[in-house]
Design a protein around this motif. Structure first.
Motif, short mmCIF file in Angstrom:
data_model
loop_
_atom_site.label_atom_id
_atom_site.label_comp_id
_atom_site.label_asym_id
_atom_site.label_seq_id
_atom_site.Cartn_x
_atom_site.Cartn_y
_atom_site.Cartn_z
N HIS A 84 0.83 -1.21 0.00
CA HIS A 84 0.00 0.00 0.00
C HIS A 84 0.86 1.26 0.00
CE1 HIS A 84 -2.99 2.96 1.31
NE2 HIS A 84 -3.89 2.11 0.86
N ALA A 85 0.35 2.31 -0.60
CA ALA A 85 1.10 3.57 -0.74
C ALA A 85 1.47 4.18 0.60
CB ALA A 85 0.29 4.57 -1.56
N ALA A 86 0.77 3.82 1.67
CA ALA A 86 1.00 4.45 2.97
C ALA A 86 2.24 3.93 3.69
CB ALA A 86 -0.22 4.23 3.87
N PHE A 87 2.91 2.93 3.13
CA PHE A 87 4.00 2.29 3.87
C PHE A 87 5.35 2.31 3.14
CE2 PHE A 87 0.03 0.13 5.09
CZ PHE A 87 -0.01 0.48 6.43
N PRO A 88 5.80 3.44 2.60
CA PRO A 88 7.08 3.44 1.88
C PRO A 88 8.29 3.16 2.77
CG PRO A 88 6.29 5.68 2.19
CD PRO A 88 5.18 4.76 2.60
N HIS A 89 8.23 3.62 4.03
CA HIS A 89 9.37 3.42 4.91
C HIS A 89 9.53 1.94 5.29
CE1 HIS A 89 10.02 7.68 5.21
NE2 HIS A 89 8.78 7.89 5.64
N MET A 90 8.41 1.23 5.39
CA MET A 90 8.49 -0.19 5.69
C MET A 90 9.06 -0.96 4.50
SD MET A 90 4.98 -0.89 7.83
CE MET A 90 5.44 -2.58 8.19
N ARG A 91 8.73 -0.53 3.30
CA ARG A 91 9.31 -1.18 2.12
C ARG A 91 10.81 -0.90 2.05
NH1 ARG A 91 4.23 0.29 0.19
NH2 ARG A 91 4.88 2.30 -0.62
N GLN A 92 11.20 0.32 2.40
CA GLN A 92 12.62 0.66 2.41
C GLN A 92 13.36 -0.20 3.42
OE1 GLN A 92 14.43 2.89 0.51
NE2 GLN A 92 16.22 2.14 1.59
N ARG A 93 12.73 -0.41 4.57
CA ARG A 93 13.32 -1.24 5.61
C ARG A 93 13.51 -2.68 5.11
NH1 ARG A 93 16.62 -1.51 9.92
NH2 ARG A 93 15.89 -2.93 11.54
N LEU A 120 10.56 -8.80 -7.31
CA LEU A 120 9.69 -7.72 -7.79
C LEU A 120 8.44 -8.36 -8.37
CD1 LEU A 120 9.19 -4.71 -8.41
CD2 LEU A 120 10.33 -5.09 -10.61
N ILE A 121 7.32 -8.16 -7.68
CA ILE A 121 6.04 -8.73 -8.09
C ILE A 121 5.33 -7.77 -9.04
CG2 ILE A 121 3.73 -9.34 -7.30
CD1 ILE A 121 5.64 -11.47 -6.52
N VAL A 122 4.89 -8.28 -10.20
CA VAL A 122 4.12 -7.48 -11.15
C VAL A 122 2.95 -8.32 -11.65
CG1 VAL A 122 4.19 -6.00 -13.18
CG2 VAL A 122 6.31 -6.44 -11.92
N SER A 123 1.75 -7.79 -11.55
CA SER A 123 0.57 -8.51 -12.01
C SER A 123 0.59 -8.66 -13.52
CB SER A 123 -0.70 -7.76 -11.60
OG SER A 123 -1.82 -8.26 -12.27
N GLY A 124 0.33 -9.88 -13.99
CA GLY A 124 0.26 -10.12 -15.42
C GLY A 124 -0.94 -9.48 -16.07
N GLU A 125 -1.93 -9.08 -15.26
CA GLU A 125 -3.12 -8.39 -15.78
C GLU A 125 -2.91 -6.87 -15.81
OE1 GLU A 125 -7.19 -10.66 -14.82
OE2 GLU A 125 -6.15 -9.92 -13.05
N GLU A 126 -2.42 -6.30 -14.72
CA GLU A 126 -2.36 -4.85 -14.57
C GLU A 126 -1.03 -4.24 -14.97
OE1 GLU A 126 -3.66 -3.59 -10.75
OE2 GLU A 126 -5.42 -4.88 -10.74
N GLY A 127 0.03 -5.03 -14.94
CA GLY A 127 1.33 -4.50 -15.33
C GLY A 127 1.94 -3.57 -14.30
N GLU A 143 7.98 2.45 -7.45
CA GLU A 143 8.63 2.76 -6.18
C GLU A 143 9.49 1.59 -5.72
OE1 GLU A 143 7.36 2.47 -1.82
OE2 GLU A 143 6.29 4.23 -2.60
N ALA A 144 8.97 0.36 -5.87
CA ALA A 144 9.74 -0.82 -5.48
C ALA A 144 11.02 -0.94 -6.31
CB ALA A 144 8.88 -2.07 -5.64
N ILE A 145 10.91 -0.66 -7.60
CA ILE A 145 12.10 -0.69 -8.47
C ILE A 145 13.13 0.31 -7.97
CG2 ILE A 145 12.95 -0.11 -10.78
CD1 ILE A 145 10.25 -1.22 -11.86
N ASN A 146 12.70 1.51 -7.65
CA ASN A 146 13.62 2.55 -7.17
C ASN A 146 14.25 2.16 -5.83
OD1 ASN A 146 13.13 4.17 -9.41
ND2 ASN A 146 11.46 5.28 -8.41
#
Length: 244
Positions: free
Chosen positions: A74-83, A93-100, A107-110
């Motif tokens: 979720h967009a609200a948790f960037p610091h947790m993803r950084q951690r 890196l998870i990417v949906s085959g439907e939504e791309g 953000e995850a890539i960065n």
């Protein structure tokens, strides 16, 4: 306690799963742990646990362990993803085959790039009728992620958490990458690692989920995090089995 190069042994890789919300991170984790013998106890893993260990038999028949940590999409948790990326040895890196590729995908890539973490791409939901794997790979190219077969060497595995398709290949790819990176630790050294999460338990006192990347932690030893310090009384694995 001294450390000798001869004491170092192979250790399980720590894998962070990252990507946009609703692209299948939780479904992948659920499939892996439900189908894994280590997580076989019903109800052994609850939603708040963000680190756990699985075992996978590689093509040679050897049993290998993998430690997974989850990161919220979720967009609200960037610091947790950084951690999560800071702790991880390897990222998925998870990417949906439907939504791309979506906002948190970028953000995850960065985040992966900032932390210089080796990674693989998992294209999820391939059991869905609207999946377009080639389109996803093209979108990744726009973000300068060049997967195998599309001008680069980043492993890319299409998977389904519904049917299990591709998940054994994903686990084997992670183990091959870990073998290439040569993650090791010295079990005779004092433990060093990361606190994933911590809370005050009414019955036990301070409780923390830890990733130990080097050394061994024993009951009675002190844990120091920045200016905080506490003694170790109970050590359990991710299921709750006592370790020391």
């Amino acid at each position: 306690m001294t450390t000798s190069q001869n004491n170092f042994i192979e250790r399980p890789p720590v894998i962070a799963i990252m990507g946009h919300v609703d692209h299948g991170k939780s479904s992948l984790l659920d499939y892996i742990r439900k189908s894994n013998i280590v997580a076989g106890e019903s109800g052994g893993i609850t939603q708040h646990i963000s680190a756990y260990e699985v075992e996978h038999t590689d093509p040679s028949g050897a049993m290998k362990k993998i430690t997974f940590i989850d990161t919220p999409g979720h967009a609200a948790f960037p610091h947790m993803r950084q951690r999560g990326a800071t702790i991880a040895d390897i990222a998925i890196l998870i990417v949906s085959g439907e939504e791309g590729v979506k906002t948190q995908t970028i953000e995850a890539i960065n985040t992966i790039r900032t932390n210089n973490v080796p990674f693989v791409v998992a294209i999820t939901k391939i059991d869905r009728p609207n999946v377009n794997i080639d389109q996803v790979k093209a979108q990744l190219m726009e973000q300068e992620i060049f997967v195998e077969g599309y001008g680069g060497d980043v492993p890319c595995i299409p998977i389904s958490a519904v049917t299990g398709a591709g998940i054994p290949d994903l686990l084997e790819t992670l183990l091959l990458l870990a073998e290439f990176e040569q993650f090791t630790g010295d079990p005779t050294a004092l433990a060093t690692g990361y606190i994933v999460e911590a809370n005050m338990d009414q019955k036990r006192g301070i409780s923390a989920t830890m990733i130990i990347k080097n050394g061994t932690l024993q009951s009675g030893q002190f844990i120091v995090v920045d200016t905080a310090m506490t003694t170790t009384r109970i050590i359990e694995d991710f299921i709750g089995n006592p370790l020391a």
